[in-house]
Structures are given as structure tokens and as C-alpha cells.
Write a protein that holds these residues in place. Structure first.
Motif, short mmCIF file in Angstrom:
data_model
loop_
_atom_site.label_atom_id
_atom_site.label_comp_id
_atom_site.label_asym_id
_atom_site.label_seq_id
_atom_site.Cartn_x
_atom_site.Cartn_y
_atom_site.Cartn_z
N THR A 1 0.81 -1.22 0.00
CA THR A 1 0.00 0.00 0.00
C THR A 1 0.85 1.26 0.00
N GLY A 2 2.17 1.10 0.23
CA GLY A 2 3.05 2.26 0.31
C GLY A 2 3.33 2.71 1.73
N TRP A 3 2.59 2.15 2.70
CA TRP A 3 2.76 2.54 4.10
C TRP A 3 3.81 1.66 4.79
N ARG A 4 4.51 2.25 5.75
CA ARG A 4 5.44 1.52 6.60
C ARG A 4 4.89 1.56 8.03
N GLN A 5 4.70 0.39 8.63
CA GLN A 5 4.22 0.31 10.01
C GLN A 5 5.42 0.42 10.94
N LEU A 6 5.37 1.38 11.87
CA LEU A 6 6.54 1.72 12.66
C LEU A 6 6.22 1.72 14.16
N ASP A 7 7.27 1.77 14.94
CA ASP A 7 7.15 1.88 16.39
C ASP A 7 8.41 2.60 16.89
N ILE A 8 8.51 3.88 16.52
CA ILE A 8 9.73 4.65 16.79
C ILE A 8 9.44 5.68 17.88
N PRO A 9 10.03 5.54 19.07
CA PRO A 9 9.81 6.52 20.14
C PRO A 9 10.47 7.86 19.78
N VAL A 10 9.71 8.92 19.89
CA VAL A 10 10.22 10.24 19.52
C VAL A 10 9.72 11.30 20.51
N THR A 11 10.41 12.41 20.49
CA THR A 11 9.89 13.63 21.10
C THR A 11 9.57 14.60 19.98
N PHE A 12 8.60 15.47 20.21
CA PHE A 12 8.23 16.42 19.17
C PHE A 12 7.52 17.62 19.79
N ARG A 13 7.47 18.65 19.03
CA ARG A 13 6.65 19.80 19.40
C ARG A 13 5.47 19.88 18.45
N GLU A 14 4.52 20.69 18.80
CA GLU A 14 3.27 20.72 18.06
C GLU A 14 2.86 22.15 17.75
N LYS A 15 2.31 22.33 16.57
CA LYS A 15 1.73 23.63 16.22
C LYS A 15 0.43 23.38 15.48
N SER A 16 -0.36 24.41 15.39
CA SER A 16 -1.63 24.32 14.69
C SER A 16 -1.50 24.99 13.34
N VAL A 17 -2.02 24.35 12.31
CA VAL A 17 -2.03 24.96 10.99
C VAL A 17 -3.47 25.01 10.49
N VAL A 18 -3.74 26.01 9.69
CA VAL A 18 -5.08 26.16 9.12
C VAL A 18 -5.11 25.43 7.80
N ARG A 19 -5.92 24.40 7.73
CA ARG A 19 -6.08 23.63 6.50
C ARG A 19 -7.56 23.52 6.20
N PHE A 20 -7.94 24.02 5.00
CA PHE A 20 -9.34 23.98 4.58
C PHE A 20 -10.25 24.62 5.62
N GLY A 21 -9.75 25.72 6.22
CA GLY A 21 -10.57 26.49 7.14
C GLY A 21 -10.60 25.96 8.56
#
Length: 252
Positions: free
Chosen positions: A214-234
Motif C-alpha cells: 500500500t506504500g505505508w510503513r508500520q513503525l514503532d519509533i519513540p520520539v519527542t516532538f513539538r506541536e503547532k496548529s495549521v489552518v487547512r481547509f478552514g
């Protein structure tokens, strides 16, 4: 061993030659290329008395070239030079001589004779390296790509603590360029895009994972990240960025 597509005229000529050998009758004129953005026109198939509709084709090995897609769509909407027009996006790793041209031939037959596509005049066709093809809505794809282009301009930070969030990358689609992170402190999986400041060690872990059909890779990678909000389609949508590999202590 796969031999990659060669860009430019040779790329087009190789595909035309293979399609003609498979049974396509092809018309080529540089005027159509320059004026109507059509590399060639298929006007018949071997053993088919009359082709219901001629098909104009624009080819590229450049993935998600939104400027080229916009230009093609604009010209086709104005010109009506062919009843059907295809924007063909081919994976550079596909091999024309080893089956890729046959997939294009099969896609052309499907477009003409499958009732599902009878009323679709302008169509996107994506040819993948794993010997498969898919039709896609060109206008919808352009809107999606334009939305990604606008992400930095329309984004704003979600009020959060100074500490990064912790989660696990659960999947990723290399062709589409995005995936999702599961995070216990968020009700839904968090979207991320390959352009969103991902550390090299995280990318290395993603690359080693096996890709499904299907093109997808099933993963289990522990990460840290930050988050922001984006406006998509209103609507405001959370997006992960600054994604780094989490230490064993942090993920415990």
C-alpha cells in the motif's frame, strides 16, 4: 536491477516507443507539446476498430510538481484539444523496459473502457516503482499541495508547556511524504510531514522499515516532538515538528 527513467526527450521517446510496440497508435507534434502541454496523443489501440476518445498525455518524473500540475490543468480546461487528458507522474525508479510501459498501457485501457472514468476528462495518473498505478483527482491533489506550501505562513503555536511531547511514530508513507505519531496526551494521532524538521536519526529508522504494498510503513519509533496548529481547509489541525529520537529513559 532497475534502470531509472531518463528525464527529458529520451524519457518521452522510450515510453512512446514501448506503447507503440504494445499496440498504441500515437500522434506526436511539438506544437501540441508547447501549446497544449501534451507530449503525445494516443488515438488508437491495436485490434480496436475505433477508439471512443483520443487521449492526450503529459509526462513527468518529478513528484508533486504543483506548478506543472496547475499549468497542465489550466491549459486543458481552456483548450479542449482532446476529449481526455492525462497528467502522468512516473516514479523515477520505475523501469520502462521491464513493465512500467505495460502498466501505462493497462491504465489507458482502463481509462477508456471502465465506466467509472467515462465522464472524467482530466485525470492524474501515478505510476509507482512497485509495479502499480493509481488514478487521482488532479484538482484535489493541487489543493493538497498548495495547502502544504502554505503551512509555514498559516501556522501558529498551540499553547503548551515548554517540555516536548513524547510519542511514537506509528506509520509513514514515503510516496505521500507524511505519517502519524501516537501520543498519550493527545486524543488523536498527530500528523507530520517529511519537511517538518525531522532529525536524521529518525529518518534513518524510517528508511530501514519494510514498505507494504500500500506504500505505508508500520513503525514503532519513540520520539519527542513539538506541536503547532495549521489552518487547512478552514480548520485548525495539529501538526508535529522538531521530531527527534527519544532516549530510552524518556520513553520508559
Amino acid at each position: 536491477m532497475n534502470r531509472p527513467f531518463i528525464h527529458g526527450i529520451n524519457f518521452e521517446e522510450r515510453l512512446r516507443t514501448k506503447l507503440e510496440a504494445l499496440g498504441c497508435r500515437i500522434y506526436y507534434d511539438q506544437t501540441y507539446d508547447h501549446q497544449y502541454k501534451l507530449d503525445f496523443i494516443v488515438n488508437g489501440f491495436r485490434d480496436v476498430a475505433r477508439l471512443p476518445e483520443h487521449i492526450g498525455i503529459q509526462m513527468t518524473a518529478n513528484k508533486d510538481d504543483v506548478a506543472k500540475q496547475r499549468e497542465f490543468l489550466h491549459v486543458q480546461k481552456k483548450s479542449f484539444v482532446v476529449p481526455k487528458a492525462i497528467y502522468l507522474e512516473a516514479d523515477p525508479a520505475a523501469d520502462i523496459e521491464q513493465g512500467a510501459a505495460t502498466l501505462v498501457y493497462a491504465a489507458l485501457l482502463a481509462l477508456v473502457f471502465n465506466r467509472e472514468y467515462r465522464h472524467r476528462r482530466i485525470v492524474g495518473l501515478r505510476l509507482t516503482r512497485n509495479f502499480s498505478f493509481e488514478f487521482f483527482d488532479l484538482e484535489e491533489n493541487i489543493r493538497h499541495l498548495q495547502g502544504l506550501e502554505r503551512l509555514p505562513k498559516t501556522s501558529r503555536m498551540i499553547p503548551t508547556s515548554d517540555e516536548p511531547l513524547v510519542g511514537k511514530i506509528i506509520n509513514f508513507n514515503k510516496e505521500k511524504g507524511y505519517g502519524f505519531i501516537a501520543c498519550e496526551s493527545r486524543p488523536n494521532n498527530v500528523f507530520f510531514h517529511i519537511r517538518n524538521e525531522i532529525a536524521e536519526e529518525v529518518l534513518a529508522h524510517i528508511e530501514t522499515a519494510e514498505e507494504e504494498s500500500t506504500g505505508w510503513r508500520q513503525l514503532d519509533i519513540p520520539v519527542t516532538f513539538r506541536e503547532k496548529s495549521v489552518v487547512r481547509f478552514g480548520e485548525d489541525k495539529p501538526v508535529a515538528f522538531d521530531i527527534k529520537l527519544a532516549s530510552a529513559v524518556l520513553c520508559a
